[in-house]
Design a protein around this motif. Sequence first.
Motif, mmCIF file in Angstrom:
data_model
loop_
_atom_site.group_PDB
_atom_site.id
_atom_site.type_symbol
_atom_site.label_atom_id
_atom_site.label_comp_id
_atom_site.label_asym_id
_atom_site.label_seq_id
_atom_site.Cartn_x
_atom_site.Cartn_y
_atom_site.Cartn_z
ATOM 1 N N LEU A 85 25.987 46.783 18.861
ATOM 2 C CA LEU A 85 26.804 47.883 18.331
ATOM 3 C C LEU A 85 25.921 48.975 17.741
ATOM 4 O O LEU A 85 26.171 50.171 17.948
ATOM 5 C CB LEU A 85 27.766 47.352 17.266
ATOM 6 N N CYS A 89 26.045 52.485 19.467
ATOM 7 C CA CYS A 89 26.859 53.487 18.772
ATOM 8 C C CYS A 89 26.091 54.321 17.760
ATOM 9 O O CYS A 89 26.498 55.443 17.451
ATOM 10 C CB CYS A 89 28.038 52.798 18.079
ATOM 11 N N ASP A 93 24.499 56.943 20.121
ATOM 12 C CA ASP A 93 25.642 57.813 19.836
ATOM 13 C C ASP A 93 26.783 57.654 20.845
ATOM 14 O O ASP A 93 27.450 58.611 21.208
ATOM 15 C CB ASP A 93 25.206 59.273 19.777
ATOM 16 N N ILE A 94 27.021 56.434 21.295
ATOM 17 C CA ILE A 94 28.163 56.166 22.170
ATOM 18 C C ILE A 94 29.427 56.213 21.328
ATOM 19 O O ILE A 94 29.462 55.688 20.217
ATOM 20 C CB ILE A 94 27.996 54.799 22.867
ATOM 21 N N ARG A 95 30.479 56.814 21.853
ATOM 22 C CA ARG A 95 31.679 57.087 21.067
ATOM 23 C C ARG A 95 32.833 56.109 21.325
ATOM 24 O O ARG A 95 33.850 56.187 20.644
ATOM 25 C CB ARG A 95 32.165 58.516 21.350
ATOM 26 N N HIS A 96 32.718 55.218 22.306
ATOM 27 C CA HIS A 96 33.817 54.317 22.633
ATOM 28 C C HIS A 96 33.313 52.881 22.754
ATOM 29 O O HIS A 96 32.287 52.625 23.397
ATOM 30 C CB HIS A 96 34.503 54.735 23.936
ATOM 31 N N ILE A 97 34.049 51.970 22.119
ATOM 32 C CA ILE A 97 33.777 50.539 22.219
ATOM 33 C C ILE A 97 34.986 49.904 22.891
ATOM 34 O O ILE A 97 36.125 50.124 22.478
ATOM 35 C CB ILE A 97 33.553 49.898 20.837
ATOM 36 N N GLU A 162 40.756 51.034 12.951
ATOM 37 C CA GLU A 162 39.418 51.537 12.648
ATOM 38 C C GLU A 162 39.044 51.455 11.167
ATOM 39 O O GLU A 162 37.867 51.359 10.820
ATOM 40 C CB GLU A 162 39.279 52.996 13.122
ATOM 41 N N LEU A 202 29.143 51.130 10.850
ATOM 42 C CA LEU A 202 30.056 51.902 11.694
ATOM 43 C C LEU A 202 31.148 52.610 10.881
ATOM 44 O O LEU A 202 31.894 53.425 11.424
ATOM 45 C CB LEU A 202 30.743 50.979 12.722
ATOM 46 N N ARG A 205 31.546 56.571 10.893
ATOM 47 C CA ARG A 205 31.916 57.084 12.212
ATOM 48 C C ARG A 205 33.368 56.764 12.539
ATOM 49 O O ARG A 205 34.085 57.590 13.113
ATOM 50 C CB ARG A 205 30.984 56.504 13.278
ATOM 51 N N LEU A 211 34.106 57.558 16.470
ATOM 52 C CA LEU A 211 33.939 56.312 17.208
ATOM 53 C C LEU A 211 35.311 55.687 17.386
ATOM 54 O O LEU A 211 36.108 55.661 16.442
ATOM 55 C CB LEU A 211 33.009 55.371 16.419
#
Length: 255
Positions: A85, A89, A93-97, A162, A202, A205, A211
């Motif tokens: 993670l 993320c 800087d990935i925005r979707h899990i 979230e 996290l 974000r 995120l």
Amino acid sequence: MDKILKGIMIYRATVKEGMVKQFVKIKDNPTPKAVFFTCIDSRMIPTRFTQTNVGDMFIVRNAGNLVPHSQRFPDEQDTNEPAALELGCVVNDIRHIIVCGHSDCKAINLLYKLRDPEFASKDNRRLSPLRSWLCTHAHTSIEKFNELQAHDFNKPLLFQAETPLRKFVAYIDPDKKFNIEDRLSQINTLQQLQNIASYGFLKKRLEQHQLHIHALWFDIYTGEIYYFSRAAKRFVIIDENNFKKLLQEVVVFYS
């Protein structure tokens, strides 16, 4: 092993050159779009059923597509999943899990049997790393399953989203299409979203909507893929009838 070696030779003759070109193309500017958690089951081939390519996703696999809750580890630092993670993320800087469960999951079928306290005893867990893994990190999925079963699978379940203040409601298999273990698999898939949100690194974000977390579920024997729709409060099949509605929901909820 002979099948693997023969496959490598076919790869060399057919796709190696094109794949290397893709690697070179994204070398200095990879833009992966998602961190994708799924099961190690050999029938799960996420790049194929999502039609993604080189550089599109970070894929993390384990038995039962689990993301252990942060409370299980001191300082959130003791296992592969939170490291993935962070790498995906924070570093990239990935925005979707995405967490993707599936039908006929051997790990989840075993988890269902581990509802028996004797079978799930410490002595039995010591005999099996898989039993220990499931009992340690999937007990909350069992708790929610037991809650639902006590109401004859008609009661909605409540999951944290979230942030602790954001919740979502889930009706699990309201049409009674799936067997009891597959219902547990769907619950377990949603529980991982709550577990992901438990990680402090996290938090900012997630709170600032930078995120986003999603759930997919793959029905192996029909090949159909379901997206958990917070608007519909259930897993919805991704098909020609639902695609535009689901796409609009993603834009509204996660933009």
